[in-house]
Design a protein around this motif. Sequence first.
Motif, PDB file in Angstrom:
ATOM      1  N   ALA A 156     -17.047 -40.598 -51.896  1.00 20.59           N
ATOM      2  CA  ALA A 156     -17.139 -40.673 -50.442  1.00 20.59           C
ATOM      3  C   ALA A 156     -18.526 -41.119 -49.997  1.00 20.59           C
ATOM      4  O   ALA A 156     -18.664 -41.930 -49.077  1.00 20.59           O
ATOM      5  CB  ALA A 156     -16.804 -39.315 -49.831  1.00 20.59           C
ATOM      6  N   ALA A 157     -19.556 -40.599 -50.659  1.00 17.77           N
ATOM      7  CA  ALA A 157     -20.927 -40.960 -50.293  1.00 17.77           C
ATOM      8  C   ALA A 157     -21.154 -42.457 -50.448  1.00 17.77           C
ATOM      9  O   ALA A 157     -21.746 -43.105 -49.569  1.00 17.77           O
ATOM     10  CB  ALA A 157     -21.921 -40.178 -51.144  1.00 17.77           C
ATOM     11  N   LYS A 158     -20.687 -43.039 -51.541  1.00 17.38           N
ATOM     12  CA  LYS A 158     -20.866 -44.473 -51.772  1.00 17.38           C
ATOM     13  C   LYS A 158     -20.136 -45.298 -50.715  1.00 17.38           C
ATOM     14  O   LYS A 158     -20.670 -46.283 -50.198  1.00 17.38           O
ATOM     15  CB  LYS A 158     -20.361 -44.840 -53.166  1.00 17.38           C
ATOM     16  CG  LYS A 158     -21.226 -44.312 -54.309  1.00 17.38           C
ATOM     17  CD  LYS A 158     -20.634 -44.692 -55.658  1.00 17.38           C
ATOM     18  CE  LYS A 158     -21.492 -44.169 -56.806  1.00 17.38           C
ATOM     19  NZ  LYS A 158     -20.891 -44.489 -58.126  1.00 17.38           N
ATOM     20  N   ALA A 159     -18.920 -44.894 -50.389  1.00 20.80           N
ATOM     21  CA  ALA A 159     -18.129 -45.648 -49.423  1.00 20.80           C
ATOM     22  C   ALA A 159     -18.717 -45.547 -48.016  1.00 20.80           C
ATOM     23  O   ALA A 159     -18.806 -46.544 -47.291  1.00 20.80           O
ATOM     24  CB  ALA A 159     -16.685 -45.141 -49.426  1.00 20.80           C
ATOM     25  N   ILE A 160     -19.124 -44.336 -47.633  1.00 21.60           N
ATOM     26  CA  ILE A 160     -19.691 -44.145 -46.293  1.00 21.60           C
ATOM     27  C   ILE A 160     -21.023 -44.864 -46.173  1.00 21.60           C
ATOM     28  O   ILE A 160     -21.315 -45.487 -45.147  1.00 21.60           O
ATOM     29  CB  ILE A 160     -19.851 -42.640 -45.992  1.00 21.60           C
ATOM     30  CG1 ILE A 160     -18.482 -41.948 -45.963  1.00 21.60           C
ATOM     31  CG2 ILE A 160     -20.561 -42.428 -44.661  1.00 21.60           C
ATOM     32  CD1 ILE A 160     -18.558 -40.437 -45.941  1.00 21.60           C
ATOM     33  N   LYS A 161     -21.842 -44.781 -47.212  1.00 21.99           N
ATOM     34  CA  LYS A 161     -23.144 -45.456 -47.206  1.00 21.99           C
ATOM     35  C   LYS A 161     -22.968 -46.949 -46.993  1.00 21.99           C
ATOM     36  O   LYS A 161     -23.691 -47.588 -46.212  1.00 21.99           O
ATOM     37  CB  LYS A 161     -23.882 -45.194 -48.515  1.00 21.99           C
ATOM     38  CG  LYS A 161     -25.241 -45.884 -48.622  1.00 21.99           C
ATOM     39  CD  LYS A 161     -25.897 -45.569 -49.963  1.00 21.99           C
ATOM     40  CE  LYS A 161     -27.262 -46.219 -50.065  1.00 21.99           C
ATOM     41  NZ  LYS A 161     -27.193 -47.689 -50.019  1.00 21.99           N
ATOM     42  N   SER A 162     -22.001 -47.514 -47.681  1.00 23.27           N
ATOM     43  CA  SER A 162     -21.770 -48.950 -47.586  1.00 23.27           C
ATOM     44  C   SER A 162     -21.256 -49.346 -46.204  1.00 23.27           C
ATOM     45  O   SER A 162     -21.731 -50.313 -45.599  1.00 23.27           O
ATOM     46  CB  SER A 162     -20.770 -49.387 -48.664  1.00 23.27           C
ATOM     47  OG  SER A 162     -20.462 -50.759 -48.532  1.00 23.27           O
ATOM     48  N   SER A 163     -20.292 -48.594 -45.691  1.00 23.48           N
ATOM     49  CA  SER A 163     -19.662 -48.982 -44.426  1.00 23.48           C
ATOM     50  C   SER A 163     -20.556 -48.729 -43.219  1.00 23.48           C
ATOM     51  O   SER A 163     -20.513 -49.479 -42.241  1.00 23.48           O
ATOM     52  CB  SER A 163     -18.333 -48.238 -44.249  1.00 23.48           C
ATOM     53  OG  SER A 163     -18.550 -46.848 -44.142  1.00 23.48           O
ATOM     54  N   LEU A 164     -21.393 -47.689 -43.276  1.00 19.94           N
ATOM     55  CA  LEU A 164     -22.242 -47.351 -42.137  1.00 19.94           C
ATOM     56  C   LEU A 164     -23.681 -47.819 -42.307  1.00 19.94           C
ATOM     57  O   LEU A 164     -24.505 -47.626 -41.409  1.00 19.94           O
ATOM     58  CB  LEU A 164     -22.223 -45.832 -41.904  1.00 19.94           C
ATOM     59  CG  LEU A 164     -20.866 -45.217 -41.549  1.00 19.94           C
ATOM     60  CD1 LEU A 164     -20.985 -43.704 -41.366  1.00 19.94           C
ATOM     61  CD2 LEU A 164     -20.294 -45.860 -40.287  1.00 19.94           C
ATOM     62  N   ALA A 165     -23.985 -48.430 -43.460  1.00 18.48           N
ATOM     63  CA  ALA A 165     -25.340 -48.938 -43.732  1.00 18.48           C
ATOM     64  C   ALA A 165     -26.396 -47.854 -43.558  1.00 18.48           C
ATOM     65  O   ALA A 165     -27.431 -48.063 -42.925  1.00 18.48           O
ATOM     66  CB  ALA A 165     -25.634 -50.143 -42.836  1.00 18.48           C
ATOM     67  N   LEU A 166     -26.134 -46.705 -44.131  1.00 14.25           N
ATOM     68  CA  LEU A 166     -27.065 -45.583 -44.050  1.00 14.25           C
ATOM     69  C   LEU A 166     -27.967 -45.561 -45.278  1.00 14.25           C
ATOM     70  O   LEU A 166     -27.589 -46.027 -46.352  1.00 14.25           O
ATOM     71  CB  LEU A 166     -26.282 -44.263 -43.961  1.00 14.25           C
ATOM     72  CG  LEU A 166     -25.526 -44.016 -42.650  1.00 14.25           C
ATOM     73  CD1 LEU A 166     -24.613 -42.803 -42.798  1.00 14.25           C
ATOM     74  CD2 LEU A 166     -26.490 -43.813 -41.488  1.00 14.25           C
ATOM     75  N   PRO A 167     -29.169 -44.987 -45.154  1.00 14.32           N
ATOM     76  CA  PRO A 167     -30.085 -44.906 -46.301  1.00 14.32           C
ATOM     77  C   PRO A 167     -29.643 -43.838 -47.300  1.00 14.32           C
ATOM     78  O   PRO A 167     -28.852 -42.939 -46.964  1.00 14.32           O
ATOM     79  CB  PRO A 167     -31.417 -44.527 -45.655  1.00 14.32           C
ATOM     80  CG  PRO A 167     -31.028 -43.764 -44.426  1.00 14.32           C
ATOM     81  CD  PRO A 167     -29.778 -44.441 -43.917  1.00 14.32           C
TER      82      PRO A 167
END
Length: 224
Positions: A156-167
Amino acid sequence: MQQTLARQKPTPFETLCAATVAEQQALYDIPVISQAIQGNIKLTTYVAFLTQAYHHVKHTVPLLMLTGSRISHQDEWLRTAMAEYIDEELGHEQWILNDIKACGGDPEQVAASEPAFATELMVAYTYDAINRISPLTFLGLVHVLEGTSVALATQAAKAIKSSLALPNKAFSYLISHGDLDQGHTQFFEELINKMTQQQLAVVIKACKRFYRLYADIFRSLPTS
């Protein structure tokens, strides 16, 4: 022949997992969880998840202390395990506040906020069950939270990071409780495998309840 049958007998931990598989799947089937794994959630949803995580994680160490105080002297090995958990869990709620800040949220506002009713109910039931039923009930919550995290958090962390462009610093809580946390999982499994059938029954019953309570927290989150 007897030795072969003995080897095939499931361990207490395997029995715990098998006995709660339906409740686990019901949790995994919640739409917001599948959306998170696909990276299909809004920033507000992720921050809402972190907010509710803060409101239950901040109780982890107090709950561990309560659990340790309620364990009988005949199970001193279990009290020692609770002490080890305390060392590992100290300060995790601050990690969550840091993640919220990295997402652009206000950690002070979150810390001063009230939990969702579903979160408050899970925390309240945990305190009540430790005192009213058995300190072993807390291990049901541990299994639900850690098992879910190991299975889903890193993905989930990888997917959310990618989609929301979070650090990266917006995911310290999820990543630390994800599939890198295998040592913690092994420690819990070894703990369960030392239990008697009566003790295991308490943990299984508690685990079934905590899967439902934890699922309600996810159901309370804003969806995409």
